[in-house]
Design a protein around this motif. Structure first.
Motif, PDB file in Angstrom:
ATOM      1  N   VAL A  24      49.323  25.355  35.752  1.00  0.00           N
ATOM      2  CA  VAL A  24      48.125  25.501  36.588  1.00  0.00           C
ATOM      3  C   VAL A  24      48.428  25.053  38.013  1.00  0.00           C
ATOM      4  N   ARG A  25      49.242  24.029  38.170  1.00  0.00           N
ATOM      5  CA  ARG A  25      49.634  23.567  39.504  1.00  0.00           C
ATOM      6  C   ARG A  25      50.338  24.697  40.270  1.00  0.00           C
ATOM      7  N   VAL A  26      51.219  25.416  39.589  1.00  0.00           N
ATOM      8  CA  VAL A  26      51.916  26.550  40.206  1.00  0.00           C
ATOM      9  C   VAL A  26      50.908  27.585  40.703  1.00  0.00           C
ATOM     10  N   VAL A  27      49.921  27.894  39.871  1.00  0.00           N
ATOM     11  CA  VAL A  27      48.899  28.878  40.250  1.00  0.00           C
ATOM     12  C   VAL A  27      48.122  28.390  41.463  1.00  0.00           C
ATOM     13  N   ARG A  28      47.663  27.164  41.424  1.00  0.00           N
ATOM     14  CA  ARG A  28      46.862  26.638  42.533  1.00  0.00           C
ATOM     15  C   ARG A  28      47.646  26.562  43.826  1.00  0.00           C
ATOM     16  N   GLU A  29      48.912  26.234  43.741  1.00  0.00           N
ATOM     17  CA  GLU A  29      49.745  26.154  44.938  1.00  0.00           C
ATOM     18  C   GLU A  29      50.110  27.527  45.493  1.00  0.00           C
ATOM     19  N   SER A  30      49.863  28.583  44.715  1.00  0.00           N
ATOM     20  CA  SER A  30      50.195  29.940  45.168  1.00  0.00           C
ATOM     21  C   SER A  30      49.322  30.391  46.330  1.00  0.00           C
ATOM     22  N   GLY A  31      48.129  29.808  46.447  1.00  0.00           N
ATOM     23  CA  GLY A  31      47.202  30.216  47.491  1.00  0.00           C
ATOM     24  C   GLY A  31      46.356  31.423  47.128  1.00  0.00           C
ATOM     25  N   LEU A  32      46.610  32.032  45.978  1.00  0.00           N
ATOM     26  CA  LEU A  32      45.807  33.167  45.539  1.00  0.00           C
ATOM     27  C   LEU A  32      44.507  32.667  44.914  1.00  0.00           C
ATOM     28  N   PRO A  33      43.422  33.456  45.009  1.00  0.00           N
ATOM     29  CA  PRO A  33      42.178  33.061  44.343  1.00  0.00           C
ATOM     30  C   PRO A  33      42.438  32.881  42.846  1.00  0.00           C
ATOM     31  N   ASN A  34      41.906  31.808  42.268  1.00  0.00           N
ATOM     32  CA  ASN A  34      42.143  31.549  40.849  1.00  0.00           C
ATOM     33  C   ASN A  34      41.034  30.698  40.272  1.00  0.00           C
ATOM     34  N   ARG A  35      40.946  30.718  38.968  1.00  0.00           N
ATOM     35  CA  ARG A  35      39.972  29.904  38.236  1.00  0.00           C
ATOM     36  C   ARG A  35      40.602  29.554  36.886  1.00  0.00           C
ATOM     37  N   THR A  36      40.454  28.316  36.469  1.00  0.00           N
ATOM     38  CA  THR A  36      40.961  27.871  35.172  1.00  0.00           C
ATOM     39  C   THR A  36      39.800  27.411  34.320  1.00  0.00           C
ATOM     40  N   ASP A  37      39.792  27.857  33.049  1.00  0.00           N
ATOM     41  CA  ASP A  37      38.816  27.354  32.098  1.00  0.00           C
ATOM     42  C   ASP A  37      39.569  26.823  30.883  1.00  0.00           C
ATOM     43  N   ALA A  38      38.869  26.559  29.817  1.00  0.00           N
ATOM     44  CA  ALA A  38      39.494  25.921  28.652  1.00  0.00           C
ATOM     45  C   ALA A  38      40.550  26.781  27.964  1.00  0.00           C
ATOM     46  N   MET A  39      40.495  28.098  28.163  1.00  0.00           N
ATOM     47  CA  MET A  39      41.400  28.985  27.441  1.00  0.00           C
ATOM     48  C   MET A  39      42.384  29.756  28.325  1.00  0.00           C
ATOM     49  N   PHE A  40      41.978  30.100  29.553  1.00  0.00           N
ATOM     50  CA  PHE A  40      42.798  30.950  30.410  1.00  0.00           C
ATOM     51  C   PHE A  40      42.734  30.502  31.860  1.00  0.00           C
ATOM     52  N   THR A  41      43.721  30.928  32.613  1.00  0.00           N
ATOM     53  CA  THR A  41      43.682  30.861  34.064  1.00  0.00           C
ATOM     54  C   THR A  41      43.643  32.298  34.555  1.00  0.00           C
ATOM     55  N   THR A  42      42.725  32.591  35.467  1.00  0.00           N
ATOM     56  CA  THR A  42      42.616  33.928  36.044  1.00  0.00           C
ATOM     57  C   THR A  42      43.035  33.843  37.498  1.00  0.00           C
ATOM     58  N   ILE A  43      43.827  34.811  37.916  1.00  0.00           N
ATOM     59  CA  ILE A  43      44.348  34.850  39.272  1.00  0.00           C
ATOM     60  C   ILE A  43      44.141  36.251  39.825  1.00  0.00           C
ATOM     61  N   GLU A  44      43.849  36.333  41.134  1.00  0.00           N
ATOM     62  CA  GLU A  44      43.577  37.622  41.767  1.00  0.00           C
ATOM     63  C   GLU A  44      44.550  37.879  42.907  1.00  0.00           C
ATOM     64  N   GLY A  45      45.039  39.103  42.975  1.00  0.00           N
ATOM     65  CA  GLY A  45      45.930  39.490  44.061  1.00  0.00           C
ATOM     66  C   GLY A  45      46.577  40.828  43.768  1.00  0.00           C
ATOM     67  N   GLU A  46      47.592  41.141  44.529  1.00  0.00           N
ATOM     68  CA  GLU A  46      48.347  42.375  44.313  1.00  0.00           C
ATOM     69  C   GLU A  46      49.332  42.169  43.169  1.00  0.00           C
ATOM     70  N   TRP A  47      49.707  43.277  42.530  1.00  0.00           N
ATOM     71  CA  TRP A  47      50.554  43.255  41.328  1.00  0.00           C
ATOM     72  C   TRP A  47      51.756  42.324  41.484  1.00  0.00           C
ATOM     73  N   ASP A  48      52.591  42.574  42.483  1.00  0.00           N
ATOM     74  CA  ASP A  48      53.838  41.813  42.620  1.00  0.00           C
ATOM     75  C   ASP A  48      53.597  40.329  42.853  1.00  0.00           C
ATOM     76  N   GLU A  49      52.608  39.987  43.661  1.00  0.00           N
ATOM     77  CA  GLU A  49      52.377  38.572  43.939  1.00  0.00           C
ATOM     78  C   GLU A  49      51.785  37.858  42.728  1.00  0.00           C
ATOM     79  N   VAL A  50      50.881  38.514  42.003  1.00  0.00           N
ATOM     80  CA  VAL A  50      50.289  37.898  40.815  1.00  0.00           C
ATOM     81  C   VAL A  50      51.345  37.704  39.725  1.00  0.00           C
ATOM     82  N   MET A  51      52.129  38.743  39.480  1.00  0.00           N
ATOM     83  CA  MET A  51      53.144  38.641  38.423  1.00  0.00           C
ATOM     84  C   MET A  51      54.222  37.613  38.772  1.00  0.00           C
ATOM     85  N   ALA A  52      54.516  37.454  40.050  1.00  0.00           N
ATOM     86  CA  ALA A  52      55.480  36.429  40.464  1.00  0.00           C
ATOM     87  C   ALA A  52      54.943  35.034  40.164  1.00  0.00           C
ATOM     88  N   VAL A  53      53.649  34.832  40.363  1.00  0.00           N
ATOM     89  CA  VAL A  53      53.037  33.535  40.064  1.00  0.00           C
ATOM     90  C   VAL A  53      53.041  33.295  38.553  1.00  0.00           C
TER      91      VAL A  53
END
Length: 97
Positions: A24-53
């Motif tokens: 989750v730290r990696v996701v948050r440090e990415s700078g992309l919009p994201n949200r974490t709940d009890a089961m998943f982390t959701t991240i928004e962006g373009e294909w390559d940047e999201v998949m890299a995260v």
């Protein structure tokens, strides 16, 4: 695109929270919009940047575990931005009617 994913370290015992927190730290440090709940982390962006995260999140968990399980769901809508917030807002508006 939106990607909801879960990364689970395997072979490290019952408690996996510390390794998941590093993902989750990696996701948050990415700078992309994201949200974490009890089961998943959701991240928004373009294909390559999201998949890299997602890959970096998996890699950081793999540093602490001999095996990693990944569950991933993607919503791909070219030209749409802000879906992380707008999809939830739409549901909340409907519930308020």
């Amino acid at each position: 695109m939106l990607v909801a994913f879960s990364v689970t370290p395997l072979g490290v015992g019952e408690s996996v929270g510390d390794a998941v927190a590093e993902a989750v730290r990696v996701v948050r440090e990415s700078g992309l919009p994201n949200r974490t709940d009890a089961m998943f982390t959701t991240i928004e962006g373009e294909w390559d940047e999201v998949m890299a995260v997602v890959k970096r999140a998996v890699d950081v968990v793999a540093e602490a575990a001999p095996r990693v399980s990944v569950v991933l769901k993607a919503d791909i809508r070219p030209g749409v931005t802000g879906a992380l917030e707008s999809k939830v807002a739409h549901i909340e508006r409907k519930l308020a009617e």
